[in-house]
Design a protein around this motif. Structure first.
Motif, PDB file in Angstrom:
ATOM      1  N   SER A   2       0.783  -1.164   0.006  1.00  0.00           N
ATOM      2  CA  SER A   2      -0.061  -0.149  -0.059  1.00  0.00           C
ATOM      3  C   SER A   2       0.768   1.221  -0.151  1.00  0.00           C
ATOM      4  CB  SER A   2      -0.932  -0.073   1.316  1.00  0.00           C
ATOM      5  OG  SER A   2      -0.183  -0.043   2.291  1.00  0.00           O
ATOM      6  N   ALA A   3       0.295   2.200  -0.557  1.00  0.00           N
ATOM      7  CA  ALA A   3       0.942   3.645  -0.553  1.00  0.00           C
ATOM      8  C   ALA A   3       1.058   4.249   0.813  1.00  0.00           C
ATOM      9  CB  ALA A   3       0.270   4.647  -1.514  1.00  0.00           C
ATOM     10  N   PRO A   4       2.207   4.775   1.172  1.00  0.00           N
ATOM     11  CA  PRO A   4       2.461   5.360   2.452  1.00  0.00           C
ATOM     12  C   PRO A   4       1.480   6.585   2.632  1.00  0.00           C
ATOM     13  CG  PRO A   4       4.195   6.052   0.858  1.00  0.00           C
ATOM     14  CD  PRO A   4       3.542   4.947   0.197  1.00  0.00           C
ATOM     15  N   ASP A   5       1.248   6.647   3.946  1.00  0.00           N
ATOM     16  CA  ASP A   5       0.477   7.989   4.321  1.00  0.00           C
ATOM     17  C   ASP A   5       1.348   8.997   4.590  1.00  0.00           C
ATOM     18  OD1 ASP A   5      -1.430   9.587   5.326  1.00  0.00           O
ATOM     19  OD2 ASP A   5      -1.429   8.606   7.273  1.00  0.00           O
ATOM     20  N   LEU A   6       1.201  10.008   3.677  1.00  0.00           N
ATOM     21  CA  LEU A   6       2.146  11.106   3.582  1.00  0.00           C
ATOM     22  C   LEU A   6       1.212  12.142   4.350  1.00  0.00           C
ATOM     23  CD1 LEU A   6       3.317  11.066  -0.270  1.00  0.00           C
ATOM     24  CD2 LEU A   6       4.685  10.462   2.072  1.00  0.00           C
ATOM     25  N   SER A   7      -0.011  12.061   4.766  1.00  0.00           N
ATOM     26  CA  SER A   7      -0.548  13.210   5.488  1.00  0.00           C
ATOM     27  C   SER A   7       0.183  14.013   6.659  1.00  0.00           C
ATOM     28  CB  SER A   7      -2.004  12.710   5.801  1.00  0.00           C
ATOM     29  OG  SER A   7      -1.944  11.884   7.050  1.00  0.00           O
ATOM     30  N   ASN A   8       0.854  13.298   7.236  1.00  0.00           N
ATOM     31  CA  ASN A   8       1.528  14.007   8.296  1.00  0.00           C
ATOM     32  C   ASN A   8       2.911  14.806   7.678  1.00  0.00           C
ATOM     33  OD1 ASN A   8       0.131  13.345  10.346  1.00  0.00           O
ATOM     34  ND2 ASN A   8       1.308  11.306  10.777  1.00  0.00           N
ATOM     35  N   SER A   9       3.378  14.087   6.500  1.00  0.00           N
ATOM     36  CA  SER A   9       4.691  14.589   5.832  1.00  0.00           C
ATOM     37  C   SER A   9       3.925  15.866   5.239  1.00  0.00           C
ATOM     38  CB  SER A   9       5.315  13.621   4.990  1.00  0.00           C
ATOM     39  OG  SER A   9       5.615  12.660   5.583  1.00  0.00           O
ATOM     40  N   LEU A  10       2.967  15.775   4.495  1.00  0.00           N
ATOM     41  CA  LEU A  10       2.229  16.847   3.783  1.00  0.00           C
ATOM     42  C   LEU A  10       2.125  18.011   4.672  1.00  0.00           C
ATOM     43  CD1 LEU A  10       0.174  15.115   1.155  1.00  0.00           C
ATOM     44  CD2 LEU A  10       2.520  16.146   0.894  1.00  0.00           C
ATOM     45  N   SER A  11       1.790  17.797   5.729  1.00  0.00           N
ATOM     46  CA  SER A  11       1.310  18.976   6.770  1.00  0.00           C
ATOM     47  C   SER A  11       2.656  19.514   7.048  1.00  0.00           C
ATOM     48  CB  SER A  11       0.678  18.467   7.860  1.00  0.00           C
ATOM     49  OG  SER A  11       1.580  17.624   8.656  1.00  0.00           O
ATOM     50  N   GLY A  12       3.599  19.171   6.763  1.00  0.00           N
ATOM     51  CA  GLY A  12       4.907  19.874   7.213  1.00  0.00           C
ATOM     52  C   GLY A  12       5.715  20.530   6.139  1.00  0.00           C
ATOM     53  N   MET A  13       5.136  20.295   4.992  1.00  0.00           N
ATOM     54  CA  MET A  13       5.448  21.101   3.755  1.00  0.00           C
ATOM     55  C   MET A  13       5.741  22.555   3.791  1.00  0.00           C
ATOM     56  SD  MET A  13       6.741  18.824   1.063  1.00  0.00           S
ATOM     57  CE  MET A  13       7.952  18.805   2.217  1.00  0.00           C
ATOM     58  N   PRO A  14       6.568  23.367   3.816  1.00  0.00           N
ATOM     59  CA  PRO A  14       6.386  24.707   3.715  1.00  0.00           C
ATOM     60  C   PRO A  14       5.635  25.257   2.738  1.00  0.00           C
ATOM     61  CG  PRO A  14       8.768  23.989   3.524  1.00  0.00           C
ATOM     62  CD  PRO A  14       7.803  22.932   3.326  1.00  0.00           C
ATOM     63  N   GLY A  22      -7.389  20.231   4.336  1.00  0.00           N
ATOM     64  CA  GLY A  22      -6.152  19.901   4.338  1.00  0.00           C
ATOM     65  C   GLY A  22      -5.398  19.230   3.293  1.00  0.00           C
ATOM     66  N   ALA A  23      -6.251  19.095   2.098  1.00  0.00           N
ATOM     67  CA  ALA A  23      -5.524  18.500   1.056  1.00  0.00           C
ATOM     68  C   ALA A  23      -5.017  19.534   0.206  1.00  0.00           C
ATOM     69  CB  ALA A  23      -6.691  17.600   0.016  1.00  0.00           C
ATOM     70  N   PRO A  24      -3.838  19.090  -0.583  1.00  0.00           N
ATOM     71  CA  PRO A  24      -3.179  19.997  -1.531  1.00  0.00           C
ATOM     72  C   PRO A  24      -4.256  20.412  -2.681  1.00  0.00           C
ATOM     73  CG  PRO A  24      -1.968  17.930  -1.209  1.00  0.00           C
ATOM     74  CD  PRO A  24      -3.054  17.945  -0.778  1.00  0.00           C
ATOM     75  N   VAL A  25      -4.169  21.723  -2.928  1.00  0.00           N
ATOM     76  CA  VAL A  25      -5.046  22.399  -3.993  1.00  0.00           C
ATOM     77  C   VAL A  25      -3.819  22.911  -5.164  1.00  0.00           C
ATOM     78  CG1 VAL A  25      -6.824  22.920  -2.496  1.00  0.00           C
ATOM     79  CG2 VAL A  25      -5.016  24.433  -3.235  1.00  0.00           C
ATOM     80  N   PHE A  26      -4.488  22.953  -6.312  1.00  0.00           N
ATOM     81  CA  PHE A  26      -3.888  22.910  -7.610  1.00  0.00           C
ATOM     82  C   PHE A  26      -4.384  23.997  -8.525  1.00  0.00           C
ATOM     83  CE2 PHE A  26      -1.177  19.771  -6.293  1.00  0.00           C
ATOM     84  CZ  PHE A  26      -2.112  18.655  -5.942  1.00  0.00           C
ATOM     85  N   ALA A  27      -3.788  25.066  -8.911  1.00  0.00           N
ATOM     86  CA  ALA A  27      -4.363  25.996  -9.875  1.00  0.00           C
ATOM     87  C   ALA A  27      -4.497  25.603 -11.319  1.00  0.00           C
ATOM     88  CB  ALA A  27      -3.784  27.155  -9.756  1.00  0.00           C
ATOM     89  N   GLU A  28      -3.491  24.589 -11.558  1.00  0.00           N
ATOM     90  CA  GLU A  28      -3.162  24.183 -12.876  1.00  0.00           C
ATOM     91  C   GLU A  28      -2.954  22.852 -12.969  1.00  0.00           C
ATOM     92  OE1 GLU A  28      -3.529  26.021 -15.653  1.00  0.00           O
ATOM     93  OE2 GLU A  28      -3.612  27.956 -14.683  1.00  0.00           O
ATOM     94  N   PRO A  29      -3.413  21.961 -14.065  1.00  0.00           N
ATOM     95  CA  PRO A  29      -3.270  20.598 -13.996  1.00  0.00           C
ATOM     96  C   PRO A  29      -1.886  20.106 -13.941  1.00  0.00           C
ATOM     97  CG  PRO A  29      -4.764  21.269 -15.642  1.00  0.00           C
ATOM     98  CD  PRO A  29      -4.280  22.442 -15.077  1.00  0.00           C
ATOM     99  N   TRP A  30      -0.759  21.150 -14.349  1.00  0.00           N
ATOM    100  CA  TRP A  30       0.458  20.516 -14.434  1.00  0.00           C
ATOM    101  C   TRP A  30       1.095  20.614 -12.952  1.00  0.00           C
ATOM    102  CZ3 TRP A  30       4.116  23.825 -11.893  1.00  0.00           C
ATOM    103  CH2 TRP A  30       3.817  25.220 -12.242  1.00  0.00           C
ATOM    104  N   GLN A  31       0.479  21.246 -12.071  1.00  0.00           N
ATOM    105  CA  GLN A  31       0.802  21.256 -10.808  1.00  0.00           C
ATOM    106  C   GLN A  31       0.312  20.038 -10.108  1.00  0.00           C
ATOM    107  OE1 GLN A  31      -1.435  24.774  -9.229  1.00  0.00           O
ATOM    108  NE2 GLN A  31       0.004  26.213 -10.062  1.00  0.00           N
ATOM    109  N   ALA A  32      -0.660  19.465 -10.309  1.00  0.00           N
ATOM    110  CA  ALA A  32      -1.110  18.517  -9.867  1.00  0.00           C
ATOM    111  C   ALA A  32      -0.342  17.195 -10.260  1.00  0.00           C
ATOM    112  CB  ALA A  32      -2.585  18.098 -10.075  1.00  0.00           C
TER     113      ALA A  32
END
Length: 127
Positions: A2-14, A22-32
């Motif tokens: 299974s994929a690792p749970d990055l939720s804790n790591s992502l919360s620490g991304m500057p 709390g999920a990442p948002v993207f303004a453009e498809p290339w960002q996602a």
């Protein structure tokens, strides 16, 4: 596996742009796409999340950043390019050539159409 749970790591991304959930948002498809590539490379063991966070932080704190943070994903892509070059996954000059080809393809693509590398006017006919 299974994929690792990055939720804790992502919360620490500057400065990571996140929505109300709390999920990442993207303004453009290339960002996602850049985000997904990074997560997938991490899942495949190409680099650790702490290695990634260090390189991304260095890009985010470089002088000349946009005051409003609108260049966050440009920093993300720069960090991804850099870590792949530093780990000898790709050569820096290959990345430079591909970046230039994508830029030419973007400039040659009509507004509203998907940017395809095949639209690079210099790359046409090159094999």
């Amino acid at each position: 596996m299974s994929a690792p749970d990055l939720s804790n790591s992502l919360s620490g991304m500057p400065e990571l742009p996140v929505g109300g959930d709390g999920a990442p948002v993207f303004a453009e498809p290339w960002q996602a796409e850049a985000f997904a590539m990074t997560v997938r490379l991490h899942e495949r063991g190409v680099f650790s999340w702490s290695e990634w966070a260090e390189v991304l932080s260095q890009e985010l704190y470089r002088p000349g950043r946009c005051a409003d943070g609108s260049d966050y994903y440009e920093c993300w892509v720069a960090a991804l390019s850099r870590i792949l070059a530093e780990l000898s996954i790709v050569r820096g000059d290959d990345l430079d050539h591909l970046t230039a080809a994508w830029q030419r393809a973007a400039e040659a693509t009509p507004h509203g159409k998907p940017i395809l590398l095949e639209n690079d006017p210099i790359g046409k006919g090159a094999a």
